[in-house]
Design an enzyme around this catalytic site. Structure first.
Site, PDB file in Angstrom:
ATOM      1  N   HIS A  39     -27.650  -9.688 122.486  1.00 32.98           N
ATOM      2  CA  HIS A  39     -27.549  -9.529 121.028  1.00 32.98           C
ATOM      3  C   HIS A  39     -26.449  -8.562 120.629  1.00 32.98           C
ATOM      4  CE1 HIS A  39     -29.465 -10.249 117.090  1.00 32.98           C
ATOM      5  NE2 HIS A  39     -29.006  -9.058 116.779  1.00 32.98           N
ATOM      6  N   ASP A  41     -23.986  -7.707 117.047  1.00 33.29           N
ATOM      7  CA  ASP A  41     -23.824  -7.992 115.617  1.00 33.29           C
ATOM      8  C   ASP A  41     -22.385  -7.883 115.129  1.00 33.29           C
ATOM      9  OD1 ASP A  41     -26.236  -8.756 114.139  1.00 33.29           O
ATOM     10  OD2 ASP A  41     -27.091  -6.919 114.981  1.00 33.29           O
ATOM     11  N   GLU A 144     -30.494 -15.138 113.999  1.00 34.14           N
ATOM     12  CA  GLU A 144     -31.468 -14.043 113.964  1.00 34.14           C
ATOM     13  C   GLU A 144     -32.389 -14.144 112.762  1.00 34.14           C
ATOM     14  OE1 GLU A 144     -29.972 -10.025 113.885  1.00 34.14           O
ATOM     15  OE2 GLU A 144     -31.811  -9.251 114.798  1.00 34.14           O
ATOM     16  N   HIS A 171     -36.735 -12.449 111.306  1.00 30.24           N
ATOM     17  CA  HIS A 171     -36.135 -11.109 111.322  1.00 30.24           C
ATOM     18  C   HIS A 171     -37.235 -10.182 110.822  1.00 30.24           C
ATOM     19  CE1 HIS A 171     -33.358  -7.740 110.285  1.00 30.24           C
ATOM     20  NE2 HIS A 171     -32.981  -8.052 111.496  1.00 30.24           N
ATOM     21  N   HIS A 217     -38.378  -9.093 117.094  1.00 30.63           N
ATOM     22  CA  HIS A 217     -38.689  -9.016 115.650  1.00 30.63           C
ATOM     23  C   HIS A 217     -39.998  -9.681 115.231  1.00 30.63           C
ATOM     24  CE1 HIS A 217     -35.117  -7.108 113.801  1.00 30.63           C
ATOM     25  NE2 HIS A 217     -34.418  -7.687 114.743  1.00 30.63           N
ATOM     26  N   HIS A 238     -33.408  -8.647 122.125  1.00 38.57           N
ATOM     27  CA  HIS A 238     -33.092  -7.219 121.959  1.00 38.57           C
ATOM     28  C   HIS A 238     -34.355  -6.444 121.597  1.00 38.57           C
ATOM     29  CE1 HIS A 238     -32.600  -9.031 118.001  1.00 38.57           C
ATOM     30  NE2 HIS A 238     -32.382  -7.880 117.389  1.00 38.57           N
ATOM     31  N   ASP A 307     -27.752  -4.676 121.223  1.00 39.25           N
ATOM     32  CA  ASP A 307     -27.817  -4.563 119.757  1.00 39.25           C
ATOM     33  C   ASP A 307     -26.612  -3.805 119.206  1.00 39.25           C
ATOM     34  OD1 ASP A 307     -28.939  -5.227 117.328  1.00 39.25           O
ATOM     35  OD2 ASP A 307     -30.747  -4.017 117.568  1.00 39.25           O
TER      36      ASP A 307
HETATM   37 ZN   LIG Z   1     -32.352  -7.362 115.318  1.00 40.38          ZN
END
Ligand SMILES: [Zn+2]
Ligand SMILES: *[C@@H]1O[C@H](CO)[C@@H](O)[C@H](O)[C@H]1NC(C)=O
Ligand SMILES: *[C@@H]1O[C@H](CO)[C@@H](O)[C@H](O)[C@H]1NC(C)=O
Ligand SMILES: *[C@@H]1O[C@H](CO)[C@@H](O)[C@H](O)[C@H]1NC(C)=O
Ligand SMILES: *[C@@H]1O[C@H](CO)[C@@H](O)[C@H](O)[C@H]1NC(C)=O
Length: 414
Positions: A39, A41, A144, A171, A217, A238, A307
């Protein structure tokens, strides 16, 4: 200085320290088995900083210097595979979630097109291994949050065709079909106690498509339901270990045991708040999580899910994506074998991915699931009802439960 001390000094200078030895060993291993991270971003950073305009001079991924991720750091970190998150916030749920998800998928694709010497966009486990051989970062897409499919199996299938290879079922918000981790903190009410019947169809369809189910999540009930019904192993892209840091985003022991019994995978998150349940953490604290998952679920259940570029605080020693070798060196110092390290780096994810692909193959003769979610289960006020009732294209009125508070609010504001 007495003679003996001189010799000790000479020896100390001539021989690398254990730490240096382990770091060199880590880099040697990672030359053939680079890390696949669950993961990252960066696409969200590209949206926020540049509105996805990759040709802006400041958006040059080689020169980018205020993110955890850039091309030189990926090289230094021996990153050979990355699930790029096409995250869009829960705020987009029932609004423009699908549009924004498609745009994030587009920016990942354009990243691969613009930097073909660095990134290879791939969609299967063979593609990842090929990228390893050609020294490129195998780039995969992770969606996600189930809000990105807007409760539609048609959108789920379309995202798969466009390259999405995992979807995190939620999420940090419930969807109309799955509960998220905030029901475990009591910040949100449990609605489905895991998955609704439609949510179970989403998982069934993901199995049929060959899309990896991601349980980062989600609520503990959702984790357990999915681990029970999924025909293929799943990942936590993650998430860390709840017993080490009791944050509800982490994975509790009974679930870790289900991860082991299903051949699934926990890719450990580096976010300080999930590592130490505080604002600060160190590389060694992250290694504690990896050791713990290994102890409870086995070395075949551990992975890396940094992450990076999605969190405000990462540990000392793991400042950016160049630091994976330092963490691997720490695992070697803790007596992980070379084989175990390779599993955690890449082989575990490739095993899960291949298994997901096998399940897809075994279901090839199965028809796509067609039954849509019930209209009443949809939320939001801007929908038409085409297909649900004859000739109906009218906007969905706010439900009575919302209308009264809304009217009161408006009268107060006025
Ligand atoms: Zn996340
Ligand atoms: C970071 O990048 C920006 C834009 O390319 C540049 O102006 C700045 O000097 C760089 N800073 C450092 C510390 O390299
Ligand atoms: C990014 O910067 C590097 C180094 O200056 C340059 O070679 C490369 O062409 C640039 N790439 C893009 C897409 O702007
Ligand atoms: C799922 O749960 C049922 C009922 O508790 C149990 O009998 C079954 O073995 C479980 N299946 C898996 C794959 O864990
Ligand atoms: C690793 O193994 C060595 C040799 O068996 C031992 O001395 C050392 O204490 C072990 N370290 C850890 C962290 O278990």
């Amino acid at each position: 200085m007495p003679g003996g001390s001189v010799w000790v000094l000479v020896l100390a200078l001539a021989l690398p320290s254990n730490g240096q030895q382990h770091l060199e060993e880590a880099k040697r291993i990672m030359t053939t088995t680079p890390v696949i991270d669950g993961h990252n971003d960066l696409p969200w950073q590209l949206l926020q900083k540049f509105n996805n305009q990759l040709m802006l001079p400041a958006a040059n991924l080689t020169l980018l210097n205020d993110t955890h991720t850039n091309i030189p750091k990926l090289r230094q970190g021996h990153v050979g595979g990355q699930f790029w998150s096409v995250y869009v916030p829960c705020e987009t749920q029932n609004k423009d979630a699908v549009k924004r998800t498609l745009e994030q998928m587009d920016v990942v694709q354009r990243m691969c097109d613009l930097y073909p010497d660095t990134f290879a966009c791939v969609t299967d486990s063979n593609g990842v291994r090929e990228a390893f051989r050609s020294g490129k970062v195998a780039s995969l897409i992770g969606v996600e949050g189930g809000h990105s499919i807007d409760s539609s199996l048609g959108i789920l299938r379309t995202l798969y065709r466009l390259g999405a290879r995992y979807m995190t079922l939620t999420h940090s918000c419930n969807t109309p079909w799955a509960d998220n981790w905030l029901v475990d903190t009591k910040e949100e009410k449990p609605v489905h106690h895991g998955l609704s019947p439609f949510g179970k169809r989403v998982v069934e369809e993901m199995n049929r498509l060959g899309m990896i189910v991601d349980l980062a999540h989600v609520s503990v009930d959702t984790m357990k339901v999915v681990l029970n019904i999924s025909k293929a192993p799943v990942i936590f892209s993650h998430s860390s270990a709840y017993s080490i840091c009791p944050h509800r985003r982490n994975v509790p022991d009974d679930v870790l045991r289900l991860v082991a019994s299903t051949g699934s995978l926990v890719m450990v998150n580096f976010y300080n708040a999930y590592v130490t349940c505080s604002g600060t953490a160190t590389l060694s604290d992250v290694a504690d999580h990896m050791d713990y998952v290994k102890k409870v679920a086995g070395a075949k259940a551990v992975g890396f899910g940094g992450d990076y570029d999605g969190v405000p605080g990462v540990p000392t020693g793991l400042e950016d994506v160049s630091k994976y070798p330092a963490l691997v060196a720490e695992l070697l110092a803790r007596n992980w074998t070379e084989e175990e390290v390779k599993w955690a780096l890449a082989e575990n994810l490739l095993r899960v991915f291949s298994k997901v692909e096998e399940v897809k193959k075994s279901l090839q003769g199965t028809a796509a699931l067609e039954m849509p979610i019930a209209f009443e289960e949809l939320e939001g006020t801007c929908r038409t009802s085409y297909g649900y009732s004859k000739g109906a294209g009218t906007a969905r009125a706010p439900s009575a439960a919302l209308a009264l508070p809304l009217a009161l609010l408006l009268s107060v504001l006025r």
